[in-house]
Design a protein around this motif. Structure first.
Motif, short mmCIF file in Angstrom:
data_model
loop_
_atom_site.label_atom_id
_atom_site.label_comp_id
_atom_site.label_asym_id
_atom_site.label_seq_id
_atom_site.Cartn_x
_atom_site.Cartn_y
_atom_site.Cartn_z
N PRO A 57 0.81 -1.07 0.24
CA PRO A 57 0.04 -0.04 0.00
C PRO A 57 0.87 1.28 -0.08
CG PRO A 57 -0.64 -1.50 1.72
CD PRO A 57 0.64 -2.06 1.41
N SER A 58 0.72 2.17 -0.92
CA SER A 58 1.38 3.47 -0.93
C SER A 58 0.62 4.56 -1.17
CB SER A 58 2.25 3.38 -2.28
OG SER A 58 3.02 2.19 -2.16
N PHE A 59 0.80 5.75 -1.13
CA PHE A 59 -0.02 7.05 -0.92
C PHE A 59 0.75 8.05 -1.90
CE2 PHE A 59 -2.03 10.82 1.20
CZ PHE A 59 -3.30 10.01 1.19
N GLY A 60 -0.06 9.02 -2.78
CA GLY A 60 0.58 9.79 -3.62
C GLY A 60 -0.35 10.65 -4.23
N VAL A 61 -0.13 11.56 -4.77
CA VAL A 61 -0.92 12.54 -5.83
C VAL A 61 -0.81 11.86 -7.19
CG1 VAL A 61 -1.54 14.65 -6.70
CG2 VAL A 61 -1.00 14.43 -4.34
N ILE A 62 -1.55 11.62 -7.85
CA ILE A 62 -1.77 11.14 -9.09
C ILE A 62 -2.28 11.85 -10.13
CG2 ILE A 62 -2.04 9.13 -10.98
CD1 ILE A 62 -1.39 7.38 -8.39
N LEU A 63 -1.63 12.72 -11.06
CA LEU A 63 -2.40 14.03 -11.96
C LEU A 63 -2.17 13.20 -13.10
CD1 LEU A 63 -0.32 16.72 -10.38
CD2 LEU A 63 -2.71 16.12 -9.63
N LEU A 64 -3.27 13.94 -14.09
CA LEU A 64 -3.01 13.78 -15.56
C LEU A 64 -2.17 14.70 -16.16
CD1 LEU A 64 -7.02 14.24 -16.19
CD2 LEU A 64 -5.78 12.04 -16.34
N PHE A 65 -1.66 14.53 -17.24
CA PHE A 65 -0.51 15.35 -18.02
C PHE A 65 -1.56 16.68 -18.58
CE2 PHE A 65 2.15 11.88 -17.92
CZ PHE A 65 3.26 12.46 -17.68
N SER A 66 -0.84 17.93 -18.50
CA SER A 66 -1.59 19.02 -18.90
C SER A 66 -1.33 18.81 -20.51
CB SER A 66 -1.01 20.12 -18.32
OG SER A 66 0.50 20.50 -19.15
N ASP A 67 -2.12 19.86 -21.32
CA ASP A 67 -1.92 19.92 -22.90
C ASP A 67 -0.36 20.07 -23.08
OD1 ASP A 67 -4.63 19.23 -23.11
OD2 ASP A 67 -5.43 21.14 -23.33
N ASP A 68 0.04 21.17 -22.36
CA ASP A 68 1.46 21.32 -22.49
C ASP A 68 2.49 19.96 -22.40
OD1 ASP A 68 1.12 23.92 -23.52
OD2 ASP A 68 1.47 24.73 -21.52
N ASP A 69 2.22 19.35 -21.20
CA ASP A 69 2.90 18.22 -20.91
C ASP A 69 2.88 17.43 -22.24
OD1 ASP A 69 4.00 19.07 -18.44
OD2 ASP A 69 2.21 18.17 -17.46
#
Length: 121
Positions: A45-57
């Motif tokens: 089990p882990s914990f973090g912030v998982i984000l989509l890539f922006s259009d620029d990314d």
């Protein structure tokens, strides 16, 4: 040298649980009917912030292009390149480590969608 930016509280406040799969310590693979088989990974089990890539990314990347299914991962605990994680039932492979350790107190990774038959997304 500038002071480190403190992002750990943001990760703790806004993060979500995910599963990191680690190879067992001290176990090596073995041959089965002439084929090399790696030891089965252990879910952690882990914990973090998982984000989509922006259009620029998605447009501008040193490593080429990213898929809309790839994610950015901010975590307090280190991971290894090639390590698999699972978030919301979808598998990703940690592909890149962005080393901002001189500036921030979190680890930043690129997690590539591991697209296979088990992933319907």
């Amino acid at each position: 040298m500038p002071e480190k930016m403190i992002f750990a509280p943001m990760v703790q406040e806004n993060g979500k649980p995910f599963t990191a799969f680690q190879k067992p310590v001290g176990e090596k693979g073995r041959y089965v009917a002439g084929d090399w088989v790696e030891p089965e990974s252990i879910p952690v089990p882990s914990f973090g912030v998982i984000l989509l890539f922006s259009d620029d990314d998605l447009r501008y990347s040193e490593a080429g292009t990213y898929s809309t299914k790839d994610r950015k991962l901010y975590t307090i605990d280190p991971l290894e390149q090639g390590q698999e994680i699972e978030y919301k039932g979808i598998r990703y492979t940690v592909q890149q480590f962005k080393d901002y350790s001189d500036y921030a107190d979190v680890f930043i990774y690129v997690a590539r969608w591991a697209g296979n038959a088990d992933n319907s997304v």
